[in-house]
Design a protein around this motif. Structure first.
Motif, PDB file in Angstrom:
ATOM      1  N   LEU A   1       7.517   6.327  -2.328  1.00 44.02           N
ATOM      2  CA  LEU A   1       9.085   6.560  -1.707  1.00 44.02           C
ATOM      3  C   LEU A   1       9.079   8.093  -1.784  1.00 44.02           C
ATOM      4  N   ASP A   2       9.782   8.411  -0.607  1.00 44.96           N
ATOM      5  CA  ASP A   2       9.937  10.091  -0.734  1.00 44.96           C
ATOM      6  C   ASP A   2      11.533  10.235  -0.329  1.00 44.96           C
ATOM      7  N   CYS A   3      12.670   9.111  -0.224  1.00 36.63           N
ATOM      8  CA  CYS A   3      13.785   9.413  -0.146  1.00 36.63           C
ATOM      9  C   CYS A   3      14.593   8.131  -0.822  1.00 36.63           C
ATOM     10  N   PHE A   4      15.203   8.226  -2.028  1.00 38.24           N
ATOM     11  CA  PHE A   4      15.771   6.982  -2.577  1.00 38.24           C
ATOM     12  C   PHE A   4      16.964   7.413  -3.434  1.00 38.24           C
ATOM     13  N   LEU A   5      17.824   6.416  -3.714  1.00 35.30           N
ATOM     14  CA  LEU A   5      18.886   6.384  -4.558  1.00 35.30           C
ATOM     15  C   LEU A   5      18.462   5.410  -5.675  1.00 35.30           C
ATOM     16  N   VAL A   6      19.134   5.595  -6.768  1.00 30.73           N
ATOM     17  CA  VAL A   6      18.676   4.631  -8.050  1.00 30.73           C
ATOM     18  C   VAL A   6      20.201   4.735  -8.671  1.00 30.73           C
ATOM     19  N   ALA A   7      20.677   3.652  -8.924  1.00 29.28           N
ATOM     20  CA  ALA A   7      21.985   3.309  -9.677  1.00 29.28           C
ATOM     21  C   ALA A   7      21.821   2.427 -10.722  1.00 29.28           C
ATOM     22  N   GLY A   8      22.247   2.718 -11.744  1.00 27.03           N
ATOM     23  CA  GLY A   8      22.207   1.641 -12.925  1.00 27.03           C
ATOM     24  C   GLY A   8      22.917   2.134 -14.268  1.00 27.03           C
ATOM     25  N   ASP A   9      22.978   1.170 -15.290  1.00 27.47           N
ATOM     26  CA  ASP A   9      23.527   1.210 -16.632  1.00 27.47           C
ATOM     27  C   ASP A   9      22.795   2.128 -17.387  1.00 27.47           C
TER      28      ASP A   9
ATOM     29  N   ASN B   1       0.933  -1.206  -0.014  1.00 31.70           N
ATOM     30  CA  ASN B   1      -0.071  -0.030  -0.012  1.00 31.70           C
ATOM     31  C   ASN B   1       0.708   1.236  -0.128  1.00 31.70           C
ATOM     32  N   ARG B   2       0.391   2.410  -0.161  1.00 25.45           N
ATOM     33  CA  ARG B   2       1.089   3.735  -0.198  1.00 25.45           C
ATOM     34  C   ARG B   2       1.541   3.914   1.306  1.00 25.45           C
ATOM     35  N   VAL B   3       2.853   4.140   1.520  1.00 25.71           N
ATOM     36  CA  VAL B   3       3.439   4.144   2.610  1.00 25.71           C
ATOM     37  C   VAL B   3       3.903   5.601   3.220  1.00 25.71           C
ATOM     38  N   PRO B   4       4.077   5.824   4.510  1.00 24.30           N
ATOM     39  CA  PRO B   4       4.519   7.168   4.789  1.00 24.30           C
ATOM     40  C   PRO B   4       6.139   7.182   4.719  1.00 24.30           C
ATOM     41  N   SER B   5       6.654   8.431   4.843  1.00 21.19           N
ATOM     42  CA  SER B   5       8.222   8.417   4.292  1.00 21.19           C
ATOM     43  C   SER B   5       8.963   7.654   5.415  1.00 21.19           C
ATOM     44  N   SER B   6       8.278   7.214   6.568  1.00 24.33           N
ATOM     45  CA  SER B   6       9.161   6.577   7.557  1.00 24.33           C
ATOM     46  C   SER B   6       9.643   5.158   6.743  1.00 24.33           C
ATOM     47  N   ALA B   7       8.816   4.511   5.953  1.00 26.31           N
ATOM     48  CA  ALA B   7       9.002   3.178   5.423  1.00 26.31           C
ATOM     49  C   ALA B   7       9.630   3.404   4.045  1.00 26.31           C
ATOM     50  N   CYS B   8      10.816   4.177   4.142  1.00 27.49           N
ATOM     51  CA  CYS B   8      11.700   4.086   2.690  1.00 27.49           C
ATOM     52  C   CYS B   8      12.300   2.835   2.239  1.00 27.49           C
ATOM     53  N   THR B   9      12.391   1.830   3.357  1.00 26.59           N
ATOM     54  CA  THR B   9      13.081   0.613   3.067  1.00 26.59           C
ATOM     55  C   THR B   9      11.816  -0.468   2.585  1.00 26.59           C
ATOM     56  N   LEU B  10      10.674   0.065   1.813  1.00 24.85           N
ATOM     57  CA  LEU B  10       9.740  -0.856   1.802  1.00 24.85           C
ATOM     58  C   LEU B  10      10.290  -2.181   0.708  1.00 24.85           C
ATOM     59  N   PHE B  11      11.198  -1.790  -0.026  1.00 22.49           N
ATOM     60  CA  PHE B  11      11.543  -2.868  -0.934  1.00 22.49           C
ATOM     61  C   PHE B  11      12.932  -3.338  -0.397  1.00 22.49           C
ATOM     62  N   PRO B  12      12.910  -4.257   0.531  1.00 24.65           N
ATOM     63  CA  PRO B  12      14.061  -4.535   1.009  1.00 24.65           C
ATOM     64  C   PRO B  12      15.444  -4.884  -0.043  1.00 24.65           C
ATOM     65  N   LYS B  13      16.626  -4.578   0.272  1.00 24.42           N
ATOM     66  CA  LYS B  13      17.761  -4.936  -0.626  1.00 24.42           C
ATOM     67  C   LYS B  13      17.986  -6.463  -0.563  1.00 24.42           C
ATOM     68  N   ILE B  14      17.830  -6.924  -1.759  1.00 22.01           N
ATOM     69  CA  ILE B  14      18.166  -8.514  -1.975  1.00 22.01           C
ATOM     70  C   ILE B  14      19.772  -8.754  -2.482  1.00 22.01           C
TER      71      ILE B  14
ATOM     72  N   GLU C   1      21.463   8.505  -8.844  1.00 22.73           N
ATOM     73  CA  GLU C   1      20.761   9.730  -8.641  1.00 22.73           C
ATOM     74  C   GLU C   1      19.975   9.611  -7.335  1.00 22.73           C
ATOM     75  N   GLY C   2      19.433  10.512  -7.002  1.00 27.36           N
ATOM     76  CA  GLY C   2      18.795  10.525  -5.659  1.00 27.36           C
ATOM     77  C   GLY C   2      17.892  11.610  -5.932  1.00 27.36           C
ATOM     78  N   VAL C   3      16.518  11.200  -4.927  1.00 26.86           N
ATOM     79  CA  VAL C   3      15.469  12.158  -4.643  1.00 26.86           C
ATOM     80  C   VAL C   3      15.029  12.276  -3.236  1.00 26.86           C
ATOM     81  N   ARG C   4      14.624  13.393  -2.817  1.00 24.98           N
ATOM     82  CA  ARG C   4      14.221  13.595  -1.406  1.00 24.98           C
ATOM     83  C   ARG C   4      12.900  14.131  -1.479  1.00 24.98           C
ATOM     84  N   LEU C   5      11.574  14.112  -0.849  1.00 19.53           N
ATOM     85  CA  LEU C   5      10.866  14.979  -0.737  1.00 19.53           C
ATOM     86  C   LEU C   5      10.436  15.226   0.627  1.00 19.53           C
ATOM     87  N   TYR C   6       9.662  16.357   0.669  1.00 19.01           N
ATOM     88  CA  TYR C   6       9.270  16.865   2.042  1.00 19.01           C
ATOM     89  C   TYR C   6       8.162  17.266   2.341  1.00 19.01           C
TER      90      TYR C   6
END
Length: 475
Positions: free
Chosen positions: A194-202, A13-26, A221-226
């Protein structure tokens, strides 16, 4: 394609900013790659992750595709186990598609991965939530295969913008392409909450050939929302301040919907964050300066330059995210910043790597230099100094000639043996107005001495086939 697959579907579900790790790093084994597809379904965010044994299978269903790059024949291309139809917009080549799935940003001890990890670690330690967990999450396994809408429309690139040119991008067809920037994922990730995230890729762009340009490179790249509360909570009298205002005009300082107070606070946080990240990479004494610029998806926008070996070098671009982008992604009640940087360029600067082709080397003499306990102090030591071989080619141009088509053709024919392709003569016939180009191709291997015989063989193939491929007339 015969490959072991694990498919995981995560419904959130749509989550608040405190749950930025909703997709755990695998953490994947080194033999695996991953690609994701994110979309909305019944107002819920669906993340499909597919992991597969990294055979990097790329199959063209027509023979000798390099002779049909511009023909528009009805054929399909298989990339990572999926079929895509070709059309008159197809510009991908076998050489380029052989790089899809390699994912240097995720290969342990590779210099691209090392730079990514240093930037990630800075954000992990510098920004913590109230529970002491990293505020930023990172996504570095997203598929480079995106729609043109994701790559351009989602980040507000106008239909007539120069960056959409067929000659500058690797299109699979009119609707699909290899991403030209990691910003292609911004909209989807924000839409997922997501409101605080980094993306890396080719990322993939058709470009000239020299020691600092390669058609596949890597971005982060990075994005931060307030929210209003997050931005103003530390300001005296912040409860009376607002993010947005009506009946305002766009100026050089802000967008029409933002208050100047909100923009200045976000700008301060953005610039402070990136200066500290730059000092984390280059040391506290690095000289920096900000340069105003323009991007379709941010306003105002800036580039950060560093003084390196006596020269000012641009290292990243950033800005206040266009509110239209946030509104379309369901985050119109927030304000935010975005930034993007090139991992290859940073790695070349920090490790003294002189040629971008080295990142693709499998030579143990290259890889072993970075397999040390503390790679931050590594300076690349050249292990070869083989002589170059020069060959020239001149031809009359058709009216629709694109230089990037020639560069791609040379890469397809000669691979990474080509160090540089330089235009040394641009001639227009005084009577017929026909244009001619003469290019000097520099061949140099990074691991052996090239013989004139083998280079002549490659050059002869280029001369023989370039006319049919690009409709030029060899002189």
């Amino acid at each position: 394609m015969a490959a072991t697959r694990l498919v995981a579907e995560v419904l959130i579900n749509r989550v608040p900013s405190s749950a930025c790790t909703l997709f755990p790093k695998i953490v994947l084994p080194s033999s695996c790659s991953a690609y994701h597809h994110i979309h909305l379904k019944h107002n819920r965010c669906v993340l499909h992750q597919t992991y597969q044994v990294q055979s990097r299978s790329v199959h063209f269903s027509v023979p000798s595709l390099q002779n049909k790059l511009e023909t528009g024949h009805d054929a399909e291309i298989e990339i990572l186990g999926k079929q895509y139809p070709r059309d008159d917009f197809t510009t991908v080549t076998p050489k380029i598609l052989s790089r899809v799935g390699v994912s240097l940003q995720n290969q342990n001890h590779h210099p691209i991965c090392l730079i990514k990890e240093r930037i990630r670690d800075f954000f992990y330690t510098a920004f913590l939530n109230r529970r002491g967990n990293p505020l930023f999450s990172i996504y570095d396994h997203l598929s480079p295969i995106v729609t043109t809408a994701q790559n351009f429309d989602s980040v507000l690139v106008p239909q007539d913008h120069i960056t959409r040119k067929k000659g500058d991008n690797y299109y699979i067809n009119r609707d699909m392409m290899l991403r030209a920037h990691t910003s292609a994922h911004q909209h989807d990730l924000v839409q997922c909450g997501l409101d605080c995230f980094l993306v890396a890729g080719d990322v993939y762009r058709r470009d000239e050939i020299d020691s600092s340009h390669y058609p596949v490179f890597h971005q982060m790249e990075g994005v931060r929302l307030y929210t209003k509360h997050e931005l103003f909570e530390k300001c005296k009298g912040g409860s009376h301040l607002e993010l947005f205002e009506a009946n305002s005009a766009r100026t050089d300082l802000k967008q029409e919907t933002h208050t100047l107070e909100a923009v200045k606070l976000v700008e301060h946080d953005l610039k402070d964050t990136l200066i500290r990240c730059t000092q984390h990479l280059f040391g506290k004494d690095i000289e920096t300066q900000w340069v105003e610029t323009t991007f379709p998806f941010t306003h105002p926008s800036w580039e950060l330059e560093i003084k390196f070996h006596g020269e000012w070098l641009e290292t990243l671009g950033c800005g206040i995210m266009e509110q239209q982008l946030l509104q379309s992604a369901g985050a119109g009640d927030k304000i935010g910043y975005a930034f993007g940087l090139g991992l290859d360029r940073l790695a070349m600067l920090l490790f003294d790597i002189p040629d971008i082709r080295l990142f693709w080397s499998t030579d143990e003499r290259f890889i072993s230099q970075f397999q040390v306990e503390d790679p931050t102090s590594v300076k690349f030591k050249p292990f070869s100094s083989y002589p170059p071989v020069y060959q020239d080619i001149a031809f009359w141009l058709p009216t629709d000639y694109e230089s990037n088509n020639f560069y791609d053709f040379v890469r397809t024919m000669a691979g990474d043996l080509v160090e540089n392709v330089q235009l040394i003569d641009d001639f227009t016939h005084p009577k017929t107005n026909r244009k001619s180009h003469c290019y000097r191709i520099t061949y140099r291997s990074m691991d052996k001495v090239l013989t004139l015989e083998e280079i002549n063989e490659i050059q002869d193939r280029i001369r023989e086939q370039v006319e049919g491929e690009l409709s030029v007339q060899v002189r």
